[in-house]
Design an enzyme around this catalytic site. Structure first.
Site, PDB file in Angstrom:
ATOM      1  N   ILE A  13      46.565  17.031  65.091  1.00  0.00           N
ATOM      2  CA  ILE A  13      47.360  17.807  64.130  1.00  0.00           C
ATOM      3  C   ILE A  13      46.516  18.933  63.507  1.00  0.00           C
ATOM      4  CG2 ILE A  13      48.625  17.644  61.927  1.00  0.00           C
ATOM      5  CD1 ILE A  13      49.405  14.745  62.772  1.00  0.00           C
ATOM      6  N   ARG A  37      32.197  20.126  69.242  1.00  0.00           N
ATOM      7  CA  ARG A  37      33.653  20.334  69.319  1.00  0.00           C
ATOM      8  C   ARG A  37      34.088  21.443  68.362  1.00  0.00           C
ATOM      9  NH1 ARG A  37      37.409  15.069  69.981  1.00  0.00           N
ATOM     10  NH2 ARG A  37      38.879  16.694  70.515  1.00  0.00           N
ATOM     11  N   ASP A  59      30.580  14.955  57.461  1.00  0.00           N
ATOM     12  CA  ASP A  59      31.293  13.676  57.442  1.00  0.00           C
ATOM     13  C   ASP A  59      31.892  13.534  56.046  1.00  0.00           C
ATOM     14  OD1 ASP A  59      32.107  11.048  57.236  1.00  0.00           O
ATOM     15  OD2 ASP A  59      30.406  10.249  58.373  1.00  0.00           O
ATOM     16  N   SER A 137      49.768  13.217  55.005  1.00  0.00           N
ATOM     17  CA  SER A 137      49.973  11.808  54.692  1.00  0.00           C
ATOM     18  C   SER A 137      50.563  11.145  55.938  1.00  0.00           C
ATOM     19  CB  SER A 137      50.895  11.701  53.468  1.00  0.00           C
ATOM     20  OG  SER A 137      51.035  10.378  53.075  1.00  0.00           O
ATOM     21  N   TYR A 148      45.806   1.234  55.645  1.00  0.00           N
ATOM     22  CA  TYR A 148      46.045   2.626  56.040  1.00  0.00           C
ATOM     23  C   TYR A 148      47.342   3.121  55.375  1.00  0.00           C
ATOM     24  CZ  TYR A 148      47.349   6.608  58.971  1.00  0.00           C
ATOM     25  OH  TYR A 148      47.735   7.851  59.399  1.00  0.00           O
ATOM     26  N   LYS A 152      47.942   6.086  52.578  1.00  0.00           N
ATOM     27  CA  LYS A 152      48.873   7.200  52.773  1.00  0.00           C
ATOM     28  C   LYS A 152      49.936   7.234  51.666  1.00  0.00           C
ATOM     29  CE  LYS A 152      47.113   9.189  56.416  1.00  0.00           C
ATOM     30  NZ  LYS A 152      46.467  10.511  56.285  1.00  0.00           N
TER      31      LYS A 152
END
Ligand code: NAP
Length: 258
Positions: A13, A37, A59, A137, A148, A152
């Site tokens: 995303i 990357r 990080d 979210s 998790y 969110k």
């Protein structure tokens, strides 16, 4: 030219946000851990869209490294007009079976980084009287589903309160709540998604465009896809007790299949 800062910019995303924002003429500050990357994404964006790209290899679970991103957002000489708090990861183990250090790192990236970067960006943007914050979210935040999901749920509730506090300032905050999306997320978390019906998968490029339309329309919560609008709508009106039962049944079924 305007500048957007995107965390978790190297994949899924976040990468889709970078491509779309660069195509719309925005310069970018891209954030993730893997420097190689980041350099590849930077080369791609510069070559395809002729925009400027800065790299921050950090990080976000480490406080001193997170501070570097906050400092960049606070830089008055190089204003950032759009912050996309997108970096994140999931875990396959349940809370009691997993490692507490992993849980803490997840909370730091999904919540603490969002809190710190939103604070710095909102203050800078408010001073200038314009700007946007998008906090990625998840639709799972509407359902009691693991740590998790709890993180969110916090991101969505936090973004709503931030949007409320920013009303009338020229700065907006939007919580993007996607459902299952084709990215590296599930593979990285060792989640087996082979049984998920095709109709539940979203495309990252499409949902990013949908979210930017919602931001333009001033929406505080952006749920991409009609199937997830229905799920989120039902979850919000269903009694919590029933939601908990359904969620725990779905969870135990999922774990038994693994
Ligand atoms: N895919 C889905 O089905 C789905 C659904 C709902 C919500 N979401 C949310 O969407 C967001 C993006 O996920 P995605 O699906 O695009 O996953 P992804 O393809 O795995 O991308 C995750 C990105 O976050 C970065 N990242 C991970 N940990 C980091 C850390 N500690 N510090 C800095 N950067 C870090 C990764 O780069 P490095 O590894 O190089 O750091 C990568 O760029 C996440 O917040 C996720 O929770 C995803």
């Amino acid at each position: 030219m305007r500048t957007a800062l995107v965390t978790g910019a190297t994949s899924g995303i976040g990468h889709a946000f970078c491509r779309e924002l660069a195509e719309r003429g925005n310069d970018l500050v891209i954030v993730a851990r893997d420097r190689v990357r980041l350099e590849n994404v930077s080369d791609e964006l510069r070559a395809r869209y002729s925009v400027n790209v800065e790299i921050l290899a950090v990080d976000l679970s480490k406080r001193t490294q997170l501070r570097k991103v906050a400092d960049r957002l606070a830089d008055r000489d190089r204003p950032v007009n759009l912050l996309v708090n997108n970096a994140g990861f999931g875990m396959s183990k349940s809370f009691l079976k997993g490692d507490l250090a992993d849980e803490e790192a997840m909370l730091d990236v999904l919540c603490r980084a969002v809190l710190v970067l939103s604070h710095t960006a909102a203050l800078s943007m408010k001073e200038r009287g314009r700007g946007h914050i998008i906090n990625v979210s998840s639709v799972i935040g509407f359902v009691p589903q693991g740590t998790y999901g709890a993180a969110k749920a916090w991101v969505t509730a936090f973004t709503e309160t931030l949007a409320h506090e920013l009303e009338g300032s020229g700065v907006s905050a939007t919580a993007l709540c996607p459902g299952f999306t084709h990215t590296e997320f599930h593979e990285r978390a060792s989640l087996d998604m082979s049984r998920l019906p095709q109709a539940l998968w979203l495309d990252a490029d499409w949902l990013v465009r949908d979210c930017l339309d919602d931001v333009r329309a001033g929406k505080v919560i952006s749920v991409p896809g009609i199937q997830y609008k229905v799920i989120a709508g039902v979850a919000q009106i269903m009694p919590n007790s029933l939601l908990r039962v359904l969620s725990s049944r779905a969870d135990s079924l999922r774990r038994r299949k693994r």
